[in-house]
Design an enzyme around this catalytic site. Structure first.
Site, short mmCIF file in Angstrom:
data_model
loop_
_atom_site.label_atom_id
_atom_site.label_comp_id
_atom_site.label_asym_id
_atom_site.label_seq_id
_atom_site.Cartn_x
_atom_site.Cartn_y
_atom_site.Cartn_z
N ASP A 127 0.85 -1.19 0.00
CA ASP A 127 0.00 0.00 0.00
C ASP A 127 0.89 1.24 0.00
O ASP A 127 1.22 1.79 1.04
CB ASP A 127 -0.92 -0.02 1.22
CG ASP A 127 -1.97 1.08 1.17
OD1 ASP A 127 -1.97 1.85 0.19
OD2 ASP A 127 -2.79 1.17 2.10
N TRP A 128 1.28 1.66 -1.19
CA TRP A 128 2.13 2.84 -1.38
C TRP A 128 1.32 3.87 -2.16
O TRP A 128 1.22 3.80 -3.39
CB TRP A 128 3.39 2.49 -2.17
CG TRP A 128 4.36 1.61 -1.44
CD1 TRP A 128 4.26 1.13 -0.16
CD2 TRP A 128 5.61 1.12 -1.95
NE1 TRP A 128 5.35 0.37 0.17
CE2 TRP A 128 6.21 0.35 -0.91
CE3 TRP A 128 6.28 1.26 -3.15
CZ2 TRP A 128 7.44 -0.29 -1.07
CZ3 TRP A 128 7.51 0.63 -3.31
CH2 TRP A 128 8.08 -0.13 -2.28
N GLU A 129 0.75 4.84 -1.48
CA GLU A 129 -0.19 5.76 -2.11
C GLU A 129 0.27 7.21 -2.17
O GLU A 129 -0.48 8.07 -2.64
CB GLU A 129 -1.54 5.71 -1.38
CG GLU A 129 -2.18 4.34 -1.32
CD GLU A 129 -3.51 4.36 -0.59
OE1 GLU A 129 -4.42 5.07 -1.03
OE2 GLU A 129 -3.62 3.66 0.45
N GLU A 130 1.48 7.50 -1.69
CA GLU A 130 1.88 8.91 -1.58
C GLU A 130 2.17 9.55 -2.93
O GLU A 130 1.95 10.75 -3.09
CB GLU A 130 3.11 9.02 -0.67
CG GLU A 130 2.89 8.52 0.75
CD GLU A 130 1.76 9.25 1.44
OE1 GLU A 130 1.69 10.48 1.32
OE2 GLU A 130 0.94 8.58 2.10
#
Length: 414
Positions: A127-130
């Site tokens: 979960d890498w949303e930046e």
């Protein structure tokens, strides 16, 4: 139609699904419902037992967020993910270009080795949303990554003119972002090759609800589709896709199915690159209100996912669902009265359709994705339908209209 099932049927379905066991077969079972909710405190702190196994929901032992049936890695839990905090503080260099990739991969490998058993075979979600790995996808608050990349280019290439520095910022960001995401997946798959590795919320769709849009169709935004095509390298490096079908707070219910359908259709489109299973993320509660999804909401999320041929859904919730004994009982009652019976109905119907139409070697999917009334549901008396509106998507190693022909070589479908 009603989807309430009796206790005997609930138990029988749970037994035939092999609930709570390791899941090397997820890509080759008609439909799976997985639990990604940190609900362990309900039992350990408050004595409230959530009967997930009896309801056919696949969960980790002890219902922990991270485990051997599925796991999710947030931005601070795998390697050295670069990002900016809320106050602009750079973590791990802030941007991919500033990250020491070798150090990141070494730490990620160590963490995977120590958190997942060698035989791990469940979904493993990053979960890498930046930021978006494509320059053009970083708009709004994500423009900070463009600005930081330009500042980086000015420092590293001080003798270039501004236009050339901007080009270095753009290419440097995209190349480093690709290397970071690709190499992380490669290391993960080398260490735990049976896991279903991929990134949460990919592919995107850009079909969010805007209250001023009176002619909402649910179709994905053209620019987002183009970016997804550019991300062919990400789909090739992944072993599963995890799109989000969280219902927008203000989206009128009449548009729920269109919203979900187009998000899943885009996932199926890019999944063809590597013949990947699609597991859609479903949020158990509505954002803002905190209300559990209604029966109709479940039909338009879980039901539509199964009807379109997804491999399953991942149910997500946060710590608030297990923050007190009262909240745990609310979750328990929702599971027993609403979510569990519907999940069992859909899972059992998908299994029956697979055996009836696809020789058990594929999953059923709508012939026409826009046929909004076609669902994999059992009748109220538990009897099976004929499912003429569905065709077969064959598992690896099988081919033909009803998946009746053994086939060697590349995967035909998942």
């Amino acid at each position: 139609m009603t989807t309430r099932l009796g206790p005997a049927l609930v138990l029988g379905v749970a037994l035939c699904l092999g609930c709570g066991q390791p899941l090397p077969q997820v890509p080759e079972r008609p439909f799976s419902v997985l639990w990604n909710v940190p609900s362990a405190h309900c039992k350990s702190r408050f004595g409230v037992h959530l009967p997930l196994n009896a309801l056919g929901i696949i969960a980790n032992r002890g219902q922990h967020f991270h485990g051997q049936n599925m796991t999710i890695f947030y931005k601070n839990q795998l390697g050295l993910y670069p990002y900016f905090g809320p106050k602009g503080t750079a973590h791990n260099g802030g941007i991919p270009q500033a990250l020491p990739l070798d150090r990141h991969l070494a730490l990620a490998a160590y963490q995977i080795h120590h958190s997942l058993r060698p035989g791990f075979a469940g979904p493993a979600v990053l979960d890498w949303e930046e930021w978006c790995p494509l320059w053009a996808g970083n708009w709004g608050r994500r423009r900070a990554y463009q600005a930081a990349s330009w500042a980086w280019a000015q420092q590293v290439f001080p003798d270039l003119d501004p236009q050339e520095q901007l080009y270095k910022a753009y290419t440097g960001f995209e190349q480093a972002a690709r290397a970071l995401m690709e190499d992380t997946l490669r290391v993960a798959q080398a260490l735990r090759p049976h896991g279903l590795w991929g990134f949460y919320h990919y592919p995107a769709c850009g079909n969010g609800w805007h209250s001023m849009a009176s002619n909402y169709t649910g179709r994905c935004h053209a620019a987002t589709l183009a970016r997804n095509t550019q991300l062919h390298w990400l789909w090739a490096a992944s072993s599963a896709l995890f799109p989000s079908i969280y219902l927008p707070p203000r989206l009128p219910p009449a548009h729920h199915q269109a919203f979900v359908r187009h998000r899943l259709e885009e996932a199926f489109r890019v999944a063809l690159v590597g013949h990947l299973p699609v597991l859609a993320y479903v949020r158990l509660t509505h954002r803002r209100s905190g209300r559990f999804l209604s029966q109709d909401d479940l039909v338009q999320t879980i039901g539509v996912s199964a009807a379109l041929g997804a491999a399953g859904v991942v149910l997500w919730g946060d710590l608030s669902l297990s923050s007190s004994e009262e909240e745990c009982w609310h979750l328990h009652d929702y599971l027993v009265d609403t979510l569990g019976p519907y999940g069992i109905n859909v899972t059992r119907a998908a299994m029956a359709c697979s055996h009836q139409r696809c020789h058990g070697h594929g999953r059923c999917a709508r012939r026409d994705p826009g046929q909004m009334e076609a669902f994999l549901h059992l009748w109220p008396d538990g009897s099976l339908g004929d499912w003429k509106s569905f065709s077969c998507h064959c598992y690896w190693g099988w081919a033909g209209p009803t998946c009746q022909e053994p086939r060697l070589g590349p995967k035909e479908a998942v």
